[in-house]
Design a protein around this motif. Structure first.
Motif, PDB file in Angstrom:
ATOM      1  N   TYR A  43      -2.933  -6.106  -7.396  1.00 55.81           N
ATOM      2  CA  TYR A  43      -3.237  -4.794  -6.932  1.00 55.81           C
ATOM      3  C   TYR A  43      -2.433  -3.773  -7.986  1.00 55.81           C
ATOM      4  O   TYR A  43      -3.140  -2.974  -8.639  1.00 55.81           O
ATOM      5  CB  TYR A  43      -2.994  -4.256  -5.754  1.00 55.81           C
ATOM      6  CG  TYR A  43      -3.255  -2.682  -5.483  1.00 55.81           C
ATOM      7  CD1 TYR A  43      -4.254  -2.127  -5.418  1.00 55.81           C
ATOM      8  CD2 TYR A  43      -2.002  -1.786  -5.767  1.00 55.81           C
ATOM      9  CE1 TYR A  43      -4.276  -0.486  -5.166  1.00 55.81           C
ATOM     10  CE2 TYR A  43      -2.007  -0.567  -5.356  1.00 55.81           C
ATOM     11  CZ  TYR A  43      -3.167   0.131  -5.347  1.00 55.81           C
ATOM     12  OH  TYR A  43      -3.335   1.462  -5.147  1.00 55.81           O
ATOM     13  N   LYS A  47      -4.488  -1.773 -10.974  1.00 55.84           N
ATOM     14  CA  LYS A  47      -4.311  -0.466 -10.923  1.00 55.84           C
ATOM     15  C   LYS A  47      -4.014   0.179 -12.237  1.00 55.84           C
ATOM     16  O   LYS A  47      -4.359   1.147 -12.654  1.00 55.84           O
ATOM     17  CB  LYS A  47      -3.319   0.026  -9.753  1.00 55.84           C
ATOM     18  CG  LYS A  47      -2.992   1.423  -9.663  1.00 55.84           C
ATOM     19  CD  LYS A  47      -1.736   1.811  -8.888  1.00 55.84           C
ATOM     20  CE  LYS A  47      -1.294   3.085  -9.128  1.00 55.84           C
ATOM     21  NZ  LYS A  47      -0.117   3.414  -8.215  1.00 55.84           N
ATOM     22  N   TRP A  54      -4.404   6.429  -7.939  1.00 58.08           N
ATOM     23  CA  TRP A  54      -4.932   5.582  -6.960  1.00 58.08           C
ATOM     24  C   TRP A  54      -4.300   6.125  -5.443  1.00 58.08           C
ATOM     25  O   TRP A  54      -2.862   6.368  -5.504  1.00 58.08           O
ATOM     26  CB  TRP A  54      -4.705   4.054  -7.087  1.00 58.08           C
ATOM     27  CG  TRP A  54      -5.526   3.614  -8.220  1.00 58.08           C
ATOM     28  CD1 TRP A  54      -5.634   3.929  -9.557  1.00 58.08           C
ATOM     29  CD2 TRP A  54      -6.529   2.448  -7.976  1.00 58.08           C
ATOM     30  NE1 TRP A  54      -6.619   3.191 -10.052  1.00 58.08           N
ATOM     31  CE2 TRP A  54      -6.934   2.373  -9.460  1.00 58.08           C
ATOM     32  CE3 TRP A  54      -6.536   1.536  -6.935  1.00 58.08           C
ATOM     33  CZ2 TRP A  54      -7.996   1.290  -9.542  1.00 58.08           C
ATOM     34  CZ3 TRP A  54      -7.653   0.551  -7.272  1.00 58.08           C
ATOM     35  CH2 TRP A  54      -8.209   0.550  -8.479  1.00 58.08           C
ATOM     36  N   HIS A  55      -5.189   5.954  -4.577  1.00 55.14           N
ATOM     37  CA  HIS A  55      -4.350   6.081  -2.775  1.00 55.14           C
ATOM     38  C   HIS A  55      -4.868   4.848  -2.270  1.00 55.14           C
ATOM     39  O   HIS A  55      -6.210   5.107  -2.149  1.00 55.14           O
ATOM     40  CB  HIS A  55      -5.005   7.547  -2.487  1.00 55.14           C
ATOM     41  CG  HIS A  55      -4.816   8.669  -3.666  1.00 55.14           C
ATOM     42  ND1 HIS A  55      -3.915   9.116  -4.090  1.00 55.14           N
ATOM     43  CD2 HIS A  55      -5.844   9.267  -4.375  1.00 55.14           C
ATOM     44  CE1 HIS A  55      -3.862  10.217  -4.871  1.00 55.14           C
ATOM     45  NE2 HIS A  55      -5.192  10.231  -4.882  1.00 55.14           N
ATOM     46  N   THR A  56      -4.099   4.042  -1.647  1.00 54.85           N
ATOM     47  CA  THR A  56      -4.549   2.590  -1.095  1.00 54.85           C
ATOM     48  C   THR A  56      -4.031   2.596  -0.045  1.00 54.85           C
ATOM     49  O   THR A  56      -2.606   2.785   0.160  1.00 54.85           O
ATOM     50  CB  THR A  56      -4.753   1.790  -2.183  1.00 54.85           C
ATOM     51  OG1 THR A  56      -5.173   1.947  -3.316  1.00 54.85           O
ATOM     52  CG2 THR A  56      -4.966   0.598  -1.588  1.00 54.85           C
ATOM     53  N   SER A 256     -14.185   9.447 -10.386  1.00 50.96           N
ATOM     54  CA  SER A 256     -13.851   8.877  -8.776  1.00 50.96           C
ATOM     55  C   SER A 256     -14.519   7.600  -8.717  1.00 50.96           C
ATOM     56  O   SER A 256     -15.740   7.698  -8.561  1.00 50.96           O
ATOM     57  CB  SER A 256     -13.839   9.867  -7.683  1.00 50.96           C
ATOM     58  OG  SER A 256     -12.905  10.844  -7.850  1.00 50.96           O
ATOM     59  N   HIS A 258     -14.294   4.998  -5.392  1.00 51.46           N
ATOM     60  CA  HIS A 258     -13.604   4.370  -4.139  1.00 51.46           C
ATOM     61  C   HIS A 258     -14.262   3.143  -3.609  1.00 51.46           C
ATOM     62  O   HIS A 258     -15.601   2.900  -3.915  1.00 51.46           O
ATOM     63  CB  HIS A 258     -13.802   5.522  -3.161  1.00 51.46           C
ATOM     64  CG  HIS A 258     -13.498   6.722  -3.769  1.00 51.46           C
ATOM     65  ND1 HIS A 258     -12.259   6.838  -4.609  1.00 51.46           N
ATOM     66  CD2 HIS A 258     -13.631   8.057  -3.250  1.00 51.46           C
ATOM     67  CE1 HIS A 258     -11.992   8.184  -4.757  1.00 51.46           C
ATOM     68  NE2 HIS A 258     -13.050   8.803  -3.986  1.00 51.46           N
ATOM     69  N   MET A 276      -9.292   1.580  -1.127  1.00 53.07           N
ATOM     70  CA  MET A 276      -9.173   1.958  -2.203  1.00 53.07           C
ATOM     71  C   MET A 276      -9.818   3.285  -2.842  1.00 53.07           C
ATOM     72  O   MET A 276     -10.973   3.245  -3.245  1.00 53.07           O
ATOM     73  CB  MET A 276      -9.022   0.785  -3.163  1.00 53.07           C
ATOM     74  CG  MET A 276      -8.485  -0.510  -2.649  1.00 53.07           C
ATOM     75  SD  MET A 276      -8.677  -1.910  -3.865  1.00 53.07           S
ATOM     76  CE  MET A 276     -10.223  -2.265  -3.501  1.00 53.07           C
ATOM     77  N   ALA A 278      -9.520   5.837  -6.053  1.00 55.41           N
ATOM     78  CA  ALA A 278      -9.007   6.464  -7.412  1.00 55.41           C
ATOM     79  C   ALA A 278      -9.622   7.410  -7.949  1.00 55.41           C
ATOM     80  O   ALA A 278     -11.123   7.485  -7.806  1.00 55.41           O
ATOM     81  CB  ALA A 278      -9.182   5.022  -8.297  1.00 55.41           C
ATOM     82  N   ALA A 293     -12.160   0.677 -13.079  1.00 55.21           N
ATOM     83  CA  ALA A 293     -11.868   0.830 -11.730  1.00 55.21           C
ATOM     84  C   ALA A 293     -12.481  -0.186 -10.817  1.00 55.21           C
ATOM     85  O   ALA A 293     -12.039  -0.977 -10.038  1.00 55.21           O
ATOM     86  CB  ALA A 293     -11.640   2.315 -11.055  1.00 55.21           C
ATOM     87  N   HIS A 297     -11.588  -3.429  -8.689  1.00 59.74           N
ATOM     88  CA  HIS A 297     -11.966  -3.858  -7.448  1.00 59.74           C
ATOM     89  C   HIS A 297     -12.209  -5.296  -7.395  1.00 59.74           C
ATOM     90  O   HIS A 297     -11.979  -5.758  -6.268  1.00 59.74           O
ATOM     91  CB  HIS A 297     -13.085  -2.808  -7.007  1.00 59.74           C
ATOM     92  CG  HIS A 297     -12.870  -1.379  -6.682  1.00 59.74           C
ATOM     93  ND1 HIS A 297     -13.649  -0.391  -6.884  1.00 59.74           N
ATOM     94  CD2 HIS A 297     -11.491  -0.864  -6.697  1.00 59.74           C
ATOM     95  CE1 HIS A 297     -13.024   0.812  -6.590  1.00 59.74           C
ATOM     96  NE2 HIS A 297     -11.737   0.708  -6.625  1.00 59.74           N
TER      97      HIS A 297
END
Length: 331
Positions: A43, A47, A54-56, A256, A258, A276, A278, A293, A297
């Motif tokens: 990860y 990333k 990123w917010h995961t 974005s 996601h 995830m 992003a 991104a 994934h």
């Protein structure tokens, strides 16, 4: 609410990469580099390669059945969910079905005036006027992320009611954004942690009535769904063990991309969740598998599948397997 301007605003009308060190570590890395430590490593690496912000939240069960975080990377950040939010919209529709105020067989007309472009299938028909069931447009919304289906959902569960249902289920930040027309809305916001919670409860058949959870999972696990990201490098059997939802758009920060979902072990028990989100990414207008991104994934997804935890028999007993895929040659 985020002030970022999204192209997906039609639904309501009619930063550099964070450092790898920011990834939350919930347990020490194993000497072999397998399991949670391997997922964290891949990860962080992917990333950094993809860039953006990123917010995961990624979590998996231990052998006792307790859910343990693997990655907590700004997991409480409130972000635009884009099409991942369709999971929350579908949850609200199914909740109304559970309460006996609606059925999967309820029919609505599909007029030309409600058709939206972008992702989906209804805009490709060129002629409209069908009467379609709630089951029909929920399937289109979750399997191929149909945008018109969002408007159809709003006709049976208005925006304010969707938010009331989500609040009653304990979600604080997962909301659609109402507009002047009570049956229309922007897809709104969520957090990685809340999306993880929604998925975990869905996988354990506690978010809704068990049969309603099974219905939503049967769609999101099916082979005709989204394959560019987490499920890309998997066999058909492995893909059916992953319920996933993708979202893509752009705002003032940039692109974005996601993806959120839940993985099941070979015996049918839910064992891992991922959410995830992003944003601030590059490569505008690339909505395919080659977006950095989305490639990230795919690599993270393969790593998660290869490092799923083992589960005890007691954790598997209450779960059922979906029907296996069988090709049909007409007739």
């Amino acid at each position: 609410m985020s002030s970022n301007v999204s192209r997906r605003s039609a639904l309501g009308l009619g930063a550099a990469a964070a450092a790898i060190a920011s990834v939350g570590v919930s347990s020490p890395a194993s000497a072999s580099g397998s399991g949670p430590s391997r997922i964290r490593k891949v990860y962080g690496r992917e990333k950094a390669r993809a860039g953006g912000v990123w917010h995961t939240h990624i979590a998996a069960v231990d052998r006792a059945g307790a859910l343990r975080p693997i990655v907590e990377d700004d997991a409480d950040h409130v972000t635009q969910g884009y099409s991942v939010q369709k999971l929350a919209v579908a949850t609200a529709v199914m909740d109304k079905i559970d309460r006996g105020e609606l059925t999967l067989g309820t029919k609505l007309d599909l007029p030309a005036s409600i058709i939206l472009g972008g992702s989906g299938i209804y805009h490709l028909h060129r002629v409209w006027g069908d009467d379609i069931t709630v089951a029909n447009f929920l399937t289109a919304m979750l399997l191929v992320s149909d945008n018109t289906a969002v408007r159809m959902c709003g006709r049976v569960v208005p925006a304010l009611e969707i938010n009331e249902i989500l609040a009653a289920k304990g979600f604080v930040h997962t909301r659609v954004e109402p507009v002047a027309n009570p049956n229309r809305f922007f897809l709104g916001t969520t957090t990685p942690r809340e999306m993880h919670d929604l998925l975990w409860r869905l996988g354990n058949r506690t978010l809704l009535a068990p049969e309603s959870c099974d219905f939503l999972l049967s769609i999101t696990r099916w082979l005709n769904g989204y394959h560019d990201g987490v499920r890309r490098v998997m066999s058909s059997g492995e893909r059916q063990r992953v319920a996933t939802k993708y979202g893509a758009d752009f705002n003032t920060l940039g692109e974005s991309r996601h993806e959120a979902g839940i993985m099941f072990d070979a015996q049918g028990a839910p064992v891992l969740t991922y959410a995830m989100f992003a944003e601030g990414l590059g490569e505008p207008e690339n909505y395919g598998a080659t977006h950095p991104a989305v490639e990230a994934h795919a690599k993270i997804g393969r790593t998660m599948m290869d490092n799923l935890p083992a589960t005890t028999r007691s954790l598997r007993e209450s779960h059922t397997q979906p029907a296996p895929f069988r090709p049909v040659n007409g007739g």
